[in-house]
Design a protein around this motif. Structure first.
Motif, PDB file in Angstrom:
ATOM      1  N   THR A 120       0.852  -1.189   0.000  1.00 11.62           N
ATOM      2  CA  THR A 120       0.000   0.000   0.000  1.00 11.62           C
ATOM      3  C   THR A 120       0.883   1.234   0.000  1.00 11.62           C
ATOM      4  O   THR A 120       2.086   1.162   0.261  1.00 11.62           O
ATOM      5  CB  THR A 120      -0.954  -0.010   1.207  1.00 11.62           C
ATOM      6  N   GLN A 121       0.293   2.406  -0.287  1.00 11.17           N
ATOM      7  CA  GLN A 121       1.110   3.562  -0.638  1.00 11.17           C
ATOM      8  C   GLN A 121       2.035   4.006   0.483  1.00 11.17           C
ATOM      9  O   GLN A 121       3.202   4.334   0.241  1.00 11.17           O
ATOM     10  CB  GLN A 121       0.205   4.704  -1.099  1.00 11.17           C
ATOM     11  N   ALA A 122       1.566   4.052   1.718  1.00 12.04           N
ATOM     12  CA  ALA A 122       2.438   4.479   2.815  1.00 12.04           C
ATOM     13  C   ALA A 122       3.602   3.511   3.006  1.00 12.04           C
ATOM     14  O   ALA A 122       4.704   3.921   3.395  1.00 12.04           O
ATOM     15  CB  ALA A 122       1.625   4.613   4.101  1.00 12.04           C
ATOM     16  N   ILE A 123       3.367   2.231   2.731  1.00 13.79           N
ATOM     17  CA  ILE A 123       4.444   1.243   2.828  1.00 13.79           C
ATOM     18  C   ILE A 123       5.476   1.479   1.734  1.00 13.79           C
ATOM     19  O   ILE A 123       6.692   1.408   1.972  1.00 13.79           O
ATOM     20  CB  ILE A 123       3.880  -0.185   2.746  1.00 13.79           C
ATOM     21  N   TYR A 124       5.018   1.778   0.517  1.00 19.74           N
ATOM     22  CA  TYR A 124       5.962   2.065  -0.561  1.00 19.74           C
ATOM     23  C   TYR A 124       6.856   3.238  -0.180  1.00 19.74           C
ATOM     24  O   TYR A 124       8.071   3.219  -0.412  1.00 19.74           O
ATOM     25  CB  TYR A 124       5.225   2.397  -1.861  1.00 19.74           C
ATOM     26  N   SER A 125       6.258   4.279   0.401  1.00 21.35           N
ATOM     27  CA  SER A 125       7.048   5.439   0.814  1.00 21.35           C
ATOM     28  C   SER A 125       8.044   5.055   1.898  1.00 21.35           C
ATOM     29  O   SER A 125       9.207   5.466   1.865  1.00 21.35           O
ATOM     30  CB  SER A 125       6.120   6.561   1.307  1.00 21.35           C
ATOM     31  N   GLY A 126       7.604   4.259   2.865  1.00 19.37           N
ATOM     32  CA  GLY A 126       8.498   3.824   3.928  1.00 19.37           C
ATOM     33  C   GLY A 126       9.625   2.949   3.430  1.00 19.37           C
ATOM     34  O   GLY A 126      10.741   2.989   3.961  1.00 19.37           O
ATOM     35  N   ASN A 127       9.367   2.165   2.411  1.00 21.95           N
ATOM     36  CA  ASN A 127      10.441   1.343   1.843  1.00 21.95           C
ATOM     37  C   ASN A 127      11.510   2.203   1.177  1.00 21.95           C
ATOM     38  O   ASN A 127      12.673   1.813   1.099  1.00 21.95           O
ATOM     39  CB  ASN A 127       9.874   0.337   0.847  1.00 21.95           C
ATOM     40  N   LEU A 128      11.105   3.379   0.711  1.00 21.86           N
ATOM     41  CA  LEU A 128      12.092   4.309   0.171  1.00 21.86           C
ATOM     42  C   LEU A 128      12.898   4.957   1.288  1.00 21.86           C
ATOM     43  O   LEU A 128      14.118   5.090   1.181  1.00 21.86           O
ATOM     44  CB  LEU A 128      11.393   5.383  -0.665  1.00 21.86           C
ATOM     45  N   TYR A 129      12.218   5.357   2.358  1.00 18.39           N
ATOM     46  CA  TYR A 129      12.939   5.981   3.478  1.00 18.39           C
ATOM     47  C   TYR A 129      12.094   5.880   4.749  1.00 18.39           C
ATOM     48  O   TYR A 129      11.007   6.433   4.823  1.00 18.39           O
ATOM     49  CB  TYR A 129      13.230   7.459   3.201  1.00 18.39           C
ATOM     50  N   PHE A 130      12.603   5.173   5.718  1.00 21.37           N
ATOM     51  CA  PHE A 130      11.968   5.123   7.035  1.00 21.37           C
ATOM     52  C   PHE A 130      12.900   4.435   8.007  1.00 21.37           C
ATOM     53  O   PHE A 130      13.452   3.373   7.697  1.00 21.37           O
ATOM     54  CB  PHE A 130      10.627   4.382   6.998  1.00 21.37           C
ATOM     55  N   GLU A 131      13.075   5.054   9.162  1.00 24.91           N
ATOM     56  CA  GLU A 131      13.889   4.467  10.217  1.00 24.91           C
ATOM     57  C   GLU A 131      12.980   3.794  11.230  1.00 24.91           C
ATOM     58  O   GLU A 131      12.288   4.469  12.005  1.00 24.91           O
ATOM     59  CB  GLU A 131      14.728   5.536  10.913  1.00 24.91           C
ATOM     60  N   ALA A 132      12.918   2.470  11.191  1.00 25.44           N
ATOM     61  CA  ALA A 132      12.153   1.725  12.189  1.00 25.44           C
ATOM     62  C   ALA A 132      12.789   1.925  13.558  1.00 25.44           C
ATOM     63  O   ALA A 132      13.980   2.236  13.671  1.00 25.44           O
ATOM     64  CB  ALA A 132      12.096   0.251  11.825  1.00 25.44           C
ATOM     65  N   GLY A 133      12.014   1.739  14.598  1.00 28.66           N
ATOM     66  CA  GLY A 133      12.495   2.015  15.940  1.00 28.66           C
ATOM     67  C   GLY A 133      13.310   0.906  16.573  1.00 28.66           C
ATOM     68  O   GLY A 133      13.841   1.079  17.673  1.00 28.66           O
ATOM     69  N   ARG A 134      13.447  -0.232  15.872  1.00 29.94           N
ATOM     70  CA  ARG A 134      14.140  -1.389  16.440  1.00 29.94           C
ATOM     71  C   ARG A 134      14.434  -2.389  15.336  1.00 29.94           C
ATOM     72  O   ARG A 134      13.781  -2.373  14.276  1.00 29.94           O
ATOM     73  CB  ARG A 134      13.270  -2.064  17.506  1.00 29.94           C
TER      74      ARG A 134
END
Length: 537
Positions: free
Chosen positions: A382-396
């Motif tokens: 889904t779209q927010a996941i696609y964006s996160g796969n481009l850039y997102f720092e998971a917390g752990r």
């Protein structure tokens, strides 16, 4: 316990318990009931999904969280074919999964006489999505076959294993000795490889570390390694959160120009446990990934070391054992290579290159992470996941995984999130799923309710397959087939007695997450891309 007499089904449960299995996923049927004979008396918990594909995805999520194989018990024929999609996702992402199925009686196999659930060749059907598939013709072979299965799943490159047991074998008796866990020691680098890599590390002036899913269990060692080299660490989708918040962390896709520029400017790139496949490294299929200088590849799979970019040094080893051996060689190595500055420059360039819509969606992900410290975000396509796969720092570490890479199966998120929650029952798990993808596995809300999974289903509703619709327009194609109607998700949740809320403003998300996380069992939150203020730029 000495030697005891067990049916094959009972002995199977004993062997699973001895190997640390505490949860299995499956839907019993007439072709598997004998496999359930010893289950009630065991310490293994049985979880009933609403579909065998859900059993496979639950096993996947459980395995990713625990590091142990996820186990699915499936009926012959439609049970195994329903699970093939989940097995293919696990195969692509190197997730250990043990699929145990029934198959028709031995005398009937290959004759095509039309027995219930009959496939022309079930084992052949499963072979393309399995690291190993085996038919148990002789009851006495069960212990050896199971030992081989656990060895294949957890040695070299992990993945699904399939064992089928004919219905006329399941109830046969065997003499079983006390079962013990299969003990494994993965491949380890030679002393000469360690020495060669240590020398490269000492010479490097602008090193970069690449980490994939095969590195996710080695966060502590990777942090120490990065600090000694003063090297930015680029994490692929399945490795996000390895260096959460560390100045050296670059939680961004190697498909992006800014990350590629960082890699191209490096004089040494050390790739740890990463397939280096196109869904991470060339997701736009532009062929623009740079030739890397002095590339070192470390992988547990010898075949994988021969695929993808060529390397100056290829090391067959688990990431953990390699770093355990390498770090002492770097004790006196005091690096100062502007690693934090190079990482910061890359992060800033990545963010500035993303669209306002993508940055807004990443902001939603950051709200989830910060509202529920230590949470796990499991995604569907889904779209927010696609964006996160481009850039997102998971917390752990293990705090971010989804099916938008590798095999790319829709419907993965909800059952996988349930499996992840069962793997870490005290951890909040947020399943981010689109309105289209959710309908692939919508009934698994009931499974979450039944087992009390601590899962928050966060529905990103854009009235259909928004990403595909946009892509069709960009290609000059009149959008067709991308607006399937969705149910009222709050009413679906109410029907399962699951609390739910629809947000009018994204500012309501953090308190809603905390409120649901304080309860027991699943909950549902809906964000509508256009009707929820702040959901899109």
């Amino acid at each position: 316990m000495g030697v005891v007499t067990r049916t094959v089904g009972e002995a199977l449960i004993d062997i699973l318990e001895a190997n640390g299995v505490d949860v299995v996923f499956g839907i019993p049927g007439v072709h598997t009931v004998e496999l359930y004979r010893g289950l009630a008396a065991s310490n293994i918990r049985h979880i009933t999904p609403r579909h065998e594909q859900g059993a496979g995805f639950m096993a996947d999520g459980y395995a990713r969280m625990t590091g142990k194989p996820g186990v699915a018990l499936l009926i012959t024929g439609p049970g195994v074919t329903n699970a093939i999609t989940a097995m293919a996702q696990a195969y692509q992402d190197s997730v250990p999964m043990l699929v145990i199925s029934g198959v028709n009686a031995r005398a009937s196999l290959g004759h095509g006489e039309g027995w219930l659930h009959e496939l022309p060749d079930q084992r052949a059907t499963m072979a393309s999505v399995s690291r190993m598939t085996h038919t148990l013709h002789e009851p006495r072979d069960l212990p050896a076959v199971m030992e081989r299965a656990f060895t294949v799943m957890q040695g070299r490159r992990p993945g699904p294993v399939h064992i089928e047991i004919p219905t006329d074998v399941m109830d046969r008796s065997i003499d079983l000795e006390a079962s013990e866990a299969t003990k494994l020691s993965g491949p380890r680098a030679s002393a000469s490889d360690i020495a060669a890599l240590a020398e490269k590390c000492r010479r490097a002036q602008a090193p970069v570390i690449l980490c994939g899913g095969g590195a996710v269990a080695s966060a502590q060692q990777i942090a120490a390694f990065a600090q000694r080299l003063d090297a930015p660490v680029v994490t692929t989708v399945n490795a996000r959160g390895l260096l959460a918040g560390d100045p050296l962390s670059v939680p961004a896709s190697p498909s992006l120009a800014a990350v590629r520029a960082l890699l191209a400017a490096s004089d040494t790139v050390i790739a740890l446990g990463t397939q280096m496949g196109p869904t991470d490294y060339d997701m736009y299929s532009d062929g623009g990934f740079p030739v890397l200088k002095d590339l070192v590849r470390v992988d547990i799979d010898p075949d994988q070391l021969t695929r993808g970019p060529s390397a100056s040094l290829r090391i067959l080893s688990s990431v953990k054992s390699l770093l355990d051996d390498l770090l002492p060689e770097l004790d006196e190595h005091d690096a100062d290579r502007d690693g934090a500055a190079r990482a910061r420059t890359c992060r800033e360039a990545v963010l500035s290159g993303l669209t306002p819509k993508m940055r807004t969606e990443i902001g939603v992900l950051e709200t989830i992470r910060d509202a529920l410290p230590g949470c796990v975000i499991v995604g569907d396509s889904t779209q927010a996941i696609y964006s996160g796969n481009l850039y997102f720092e998971a917390g752990r570490p293990k705090g971010w995984f989804n099916a938008a890479t590798g095999f790319g199966a829709l419907g993965y998120g909800p059952p996988s999130a349930i499996g992840a929650s069962l793997g870490e029952p005290d951890t909040p798990v947020v399943c981010l799923v689109g309105d289209g993808g959710f309908q692939f596995s919508l009934a698994e809300i009931g499974s979450a309710k039944d087992c009390g999974a601590n899962v928050l289903f966060l529905v990103w509703n854009n009235d259909g397959y928004g990403e595909i619709g946009t892509y069709m327009i960009e290609c000059g194609i009149e959008p067709e087939g991308v607006t399937p109607s969705a149910p009222d998700f709050l009413k679906i949740a109410e029907a399962y007695d699951v609390p739910a809320v629809r947000l009018s403003d994204v500012d309501e998300l953090a308190p809603a997450l905390r409120r649901f996380a304080d309860g027991k069992g699943p909950g549902l939150i809906e964000i509508h891309e256009t009707n929820t203020r702040g959901a899109t730029a």
